[in-house]
Design a protein around this motif. Structure first.
Motif, mmCIF file in Angstrom:
data_model
loop_
_atom_site.group_PDB
_atom_site.id
_atom_site.type_symbol
_atom_site.label_atom_id
_atom_site.label_comp_id
_atom_site.label_asym_id
_atom_site.label_seq_id
_atom_site.Cartn_x
_atom_site.Cartn_y
_atom_site.Cartn_z
ATOM 1 N N TYR A 124 -1.393 4.732 -2.921
ATOM 2 C CA TYR A 124 -0.036 4.624 -2.406
ATOM 3 C C TYR A 124 0.870 5.592 -3.174
ATOM 4 N N GLN A 173 4.838 6.044 -4.268
ATOM 5 C CA GLN A 173 6.104 5.333 -4.379
ATOM 6 C C GLN A 173 7.186 6.284 -4.893
ATOM 7 N N GLN A 207 12.146 3.280 -3.368
ATOM 8 C CA GLN A 207 11.499 2.848 -2.140
ATOM 9 C C GLN A 207 10.245 2.029 -2.439
ATOM 10 N N GLY A 208 9.743 1.377 -1.408
ATOM 11 C CA GLY A 208 8.479 0.674 -1.544
ATOM 12 C C GLY A 208 7.308 1.646 -1.459
ATOM 13 N N PRO A 209 6.156 1.243 -1.947
ATOM 14 C CA PRO A 209 4.973 2.116 -1.872
ATOM 15 C C PRO A 209 4.608 2.438 -0.421
ATOM 16 N N PHE A 243 1.490 3.881 2.031
ATOM 17 C CA PHE A 243 0.028 3.999 2.093
ATOM 18 C C PHE A 243 -0.399 5.442 2.315
ATOM 19 N N GLN A 291 -7.268 4.654 2.191
ATOM 20 C CA GLN A 291 -8.121 3.588 1.726
ATOM 21 C C GLN A 291 -9.576 4.022 1.835
ATOM 22 N N LEU A 337 5.620 8.086 -8.053
ATOM 23 C CA LEU A 337 4.635 7.258 -8.754
ATOM 24 C C LEU A 337 3.464 7.048 -7.802
ATOM 25 N N LEU A 373 0.150 5.110 -6.978
ATOM 26 C CA LEU A 373 -0.462 3.833 -7.297
ATOM 27 C C LEU A 373 -1.834 3.722 -6.672
ATOM 28 N N PHE A 396 -3.048 -3.775 -8.245
ATOM 29 C CA PHE A 396 -2.538 -2.434 -8.494
ATOM 30 C C PHE A 396 -2.689 -2.030 -9.951
ATOM 31 N N GLY A 397 -2.895 -0.729 -10.150
ATOM 32 C CA GLY A 397 -2.831 -0.151 -11.471
ATOM 33 C C GLY A 397 -1.391 0.127 -11.853
ATOM 34 N N GLN A 398 -1.201 0.699 -13.036
ATOM 35 C CA GLN A 398 0.160 0.950 -13.519
ATOM 36 C C GLN A 398 0.747 2.224 -12.931
#
Lengths: 113, 114
Positions: free
Chosen positions: A35, A37, A41-43, A45, A48, A88, A90, A104-106
Motif C-alpha cells: 500500500y 500512504q 490520506q488513507g493507504p 492498494f 497483492q 509511506l 506499507l 501491517f509493517g511499520q
C-alpha cells in the motif's frame, strides 16, 4: 514472534532513480500486499501477492512492480521516481487469501527530491 | 515521529469519556469491514472487524456498528485513554470481487486530553 518487517525504514532518492523496498511477512503467512500512504490520506492498494502469484493490482502506473519469493518475502520496485511518489509504503501480510486479517509493517518512508 | 495525517478530521475527547468515530463506505458489495488504528510513525494496527451479516460486534472497550442501509460504520471506544490517541481508519473489502484489496477511508484523528 516477529511481526511484518520492512526495510529500509527511511529512504531519500532523486527524481528519475529507481528504488526497491523489501518486506518479510509474519512466519507462515503466504499473502503479501503493498500500500502507498500519502501524507494526510488513507493507504492506497498497490499489489497483492499470494503463493508467489499476483492476485490484485491497484490503479498505479507500470513504473510500479513487485514480486514474491519462495519464502513469501516480497519486493516492491518503483522506476523513474517522481516527486509524487514520496509516501509511506506499507506492507501487509495475511495467513491466507480471502478476507483474512492483514497485519501491517511499520512502513518505508520514501522521499523523492 | 512522523505525522500520519496533517489535515484529517479531528475528534477531541476528554480522558474517560466515550468516543465515537464515524465512517461512510463506498461499495454496497463490500461485505467485510475493519477498523485500524495508526499511531505516528507506525503502520495500521487491527482493532476490530465485522462481517456484513452482522450489525454490531464488541471487543475489549471497542464496539463496531454497521448500518448497511446507509453504508455507515462507526467505532465506539469506551473510557477513552491517552494511549488511544491516533488516527483511525475504516477499511472495506468486497470478497465477491475475489480480491483482498482493502479500501481505506480518509481517517479521523482522535486526540485525548486529560
Amino acid at each position: 514472534d516477529a511481526g511484518v518487517t520492512q526495510s529500509p525504514t527511511h529512504l531519500i532518492k532523486t527524481r528519475g532513480q529507481q528504488v526497491t523496498l523489501r518486506c518479510s511477512p509474519i512466519s507462515g503467512h503466504k499473502s503479501v500486499s503493498w500500500y502507498q500512504q500519502v501524507l494526510g490520506q488513507g493507504p492506497q492498494f498497490i499489489f497483492q501477492y499470494y503463493e508467489k502469484e499476483e492476485r490484485g493490482r491497484g490503479n498505479f502506473p507500470d513504473r510500479f512492480s513487485a514480486r514474491q519469493f519462495p519464502n513469501y518475502s516480497s519486493e516492491l520496485n518503483v522506476n523513474a521516481l517522481l516527486l509524487g511518489d514520496s509516501a509511506l509504503y506499507l506492507c501487509a501480510s495475511s495467513l491466507e487469501w480471502g478476507g483474512a486479517e492483514a497485519f501491517f509493517g511499520q512502513g518505508t518512508r520514501l522521499t523523492v527530491v | 515521529g512522523e505525522s500520519v495525517g496533517l489535515h484529517l478530521p479531528t475528534l477531541s475527547v476528554q480522558e474517560g469519556d466515550n468516543s465515537i468515530i464515524n465512517c461512510a463506505y463506498s461499495n454496497s458489495a463490500s461485505d467485510y469491514f475493519i477498523w485500524y488504528k495508526q499511531e505516528s510513525g507506525k503502520g495500521p494496527q487491527f482493532i476490530i472487524d465485522i462481517r456484513s451479516n452482522m450489525d454490531k460486534r464488541q471487543g475489549q472497550r471497542v464496539t463496531v456498528l454497521l448500518n448497511k442501509t446507509v453504508k455507515h460504520l462507526s467505532l465506539q471506544i469506551a473510557a477513552t485513554q491517552p494511549g488511544d490517541s491516533a488516527v483511525y481508519f475504516c477499511a472495506e473489502i468486497s470478497t465477491p470481487t475475489n480480491t483482498d484489496k482493502l479500501i481505506f477511508g480518509t481517517g479521523t484523528r482522535l486526540q485525548v486530553f486529560p
